[in-house]
Design a protein around this motif. Sequence first.
Motif, PDB file in Angstrom:
ATOM      1  N   ASP A  11       0.821  -1.210   0.000  1.00  7.44           N
ATOM      2  CA  ASP A  11       0.000   0.000   0.000  1.00  7.44           C
ATOM      3  C   ASP A  11       0.856   1.261   0.000  1.00  7.44           C
ATOM      4  O   ASP A  11       0.472   2.282  -0.554  1.00  7.44           O
ATOM      5  CB  ASP A  11      -0.881   0.046   1.259  1.00  7.44           C
ATOM      6  N   LEU A  12       2.011   1.184   0.666  1.00  8.49           N
ATOM      7  CA  LEU A  12       2.885   2.337   0.848  1.00  8.49           C
ATOM      8  C   LEU A  12       4.309   1.938   0.506  1.00  8.49           C
ATOM      9  O   LEU A  12       4.779   0.889   0.936  1.00  8.49           O
ATOM     10  CB  LEU A  12       2.813   2.821   2.309  1.00  8.49           C
TER      11      LEU A  12
ATOM     12  N   LYS B 245      -1.145   3.940  -5.247  1.00 14.09           N
ATOM     13  CA  LYS B 245      -0.251   3.658  -4.109  1.00 14.09           C
ATOM     14  C   LYS B 245       0.127   4.958  -3.409  1.00 14.09           C
ATOM     15  O   LYS B 245       0.127   6.032  -4.001  1.00 14.09           O
ATOM     16  CB  LYS B 245       1.041   2.970  -4.573  1.00 14.09           C
ATOM     17  N   ARG B 246       0.471   4.839  -2.146  1.00 14.79           N
ATOM     18  CA  ARG B 246       1.047   5.960  -1.402  1.00 14.79           C
ATOM     19  C   ARG B 246       2.568   5.812  -1.498  1.00 14.79           C
ATOM     20  O   ARG B 246       3.098   4.714  -1.318  1.00 14.79           O
ATOM     21  CB  ARG B 246       0.584   5.925   0.048  1.00 14.79           C
TER      22      ARG B 246
ATOM     23  N   ALA C 142       6.408   7.687  -0.448  1.00 13.94           N
ATOM     24  CA  ALA C 142       7.158   8.663   0.338  1.00 13.94           C
ATOM     25  C   ALA C 142       8.636   8.528  -0.022  1.00 13.94           C
ATOM     26  O   ALA C 142       9.137   7.410  -0.160  1.00 13.94           O
ATOM     27  CB  ALA C 142       6.942   8.419   1.831  1.00 13.94           C
TER      28      ALA C 142
ATOM     29  N   THR D 110       8.509  13.211  -7.822  1.00 10.94           N
ATOM     30  CA  THR D 110       7.048  13.298  -7.887  1.00 10.94           C
ATOM     31  C   THR D 110       6.553  13.146  -9.321  1.00 10.94           C
ATOM     32  O   THR D 110       5.546  12.487  -9.573  1.00 10.94           O
ATOM     33  CB  THR D 110       6.566  14.627  -7.267  1.00 10.94           C
TER      34      THR D 110
ATOM     35  N   ALA E 147       0.118   8.017  -8.431  1.00 12.61           N
ATOM     36  CA  ALA E 147       0.408   7.675  -7.030  1.00 12.61           C
ATOM     37  C   ALA E 147       0.156   8.917  -6.184  1.00 12.61           C
ATOM     38  O   ALA E 147       0.159  10.045  -6.685  1.00 12.61           O
ATOM     39  CB  ALA E 147       1.856   7.224  -6.866  1.00 12.61           C
ATOM     40  N   LYS E 148      -0.036   8.710  -4.908  1.00 12.22           N
ATOM     41  CA  LYS E 148      -0.205   9.823  -3.986  1.00 12.22           C
ATOM     42  C   LYS E 148       1.102   9.986  -3.207  1.00 12.22           C
ATOM     43  O   LYS E 148       1.462   9.132  -2.402  1.00 12.22           O
ATOM     44  CB  LYS E 148      -1.356   9.567  -3.022  1.00 12.22           C
TER      45      LYS E 148
ATOM     46  N   VAL F 256       3.013  11.170  -0.333  1.00 14.40           N
ATOM     47  CA  VAL F 256       2.568  11.526   1.018  1.00 14.40           C
ATOM     48  C   VAL F 256       3.651  12.163   1.879  1.00 14.40           C
ATOM     49  O   VAL F 256       3.373  12.596   2.993  1.00 14.40           O
ATOM     50  CB  VAL F 256       1.976  10.293   1.748  1.00 14.40           C
TER      51      VAL F 256
ATOM     52  N   LEU G 122       3.768   8.660   8.902  1.00  6.38           N
ATOM     53  CA  LEU G 122       3.137   8.329   7.620  1.00  6.38           C
ATOM     54  C   LEU G 122       2.377   7.000   7.704  1.00  6.38           C
ATOM     55  O   LEU G 122       1.295   6.867   7.134  1.00  6.38           O
ATOM     56  CB  LEU G 122       4.172   8.271   6.507  1.00  6.38           C
TER      57      LEU G 122
END
Length: 161
Positions: A73-74, A102-103, A105, A122, A128-129, A131, A158
Amino acid sequence: MPNALVVFYSLDGDVRFLARTLAKELVLDSMELELVKPHPTHGFMKYFKGGLLAATGATPPLRPLAHDAAHYDLLFVGTPVWNSRPTPAVRTFLKSADLKGKRVAFFTSYGDNDVKTYRVLTSLVPGAKVVGHIGFKLPLKMDKEQCSADLVRWAKDLLNS
């Protein structure tokens, strides 16, 4: 808590240190990206080739991946900053992985700054998000304990959001 993966590339060890610390402290799967043809590790060509490949947006082939990003998920994605950009290995991964929904970082290690790097990272994950992002100036040469603590605290926030 989300199902998370730490994905990273490291040439000099700074990002490897951060990624392994993150994976160990938070009990996460991790995956180090490896190029089919390894990057030079010493001398002039290390910097010249690295900077040139980063600046031109090169996407060299990677060795087979240990984990499938689709199962998470992340994703915490770590990269050194080369010529104000992410490494070619990370670029290859981000361009080839399906991260829609998906998240994501990002964490970086840099010698000068990493401001432009986040914009580039980015742009490589449409759908994708993003975060969060965090950067560390030469963690192995500065204060690695403080860098580790800051990274883990950031990642926990997060994971719990």
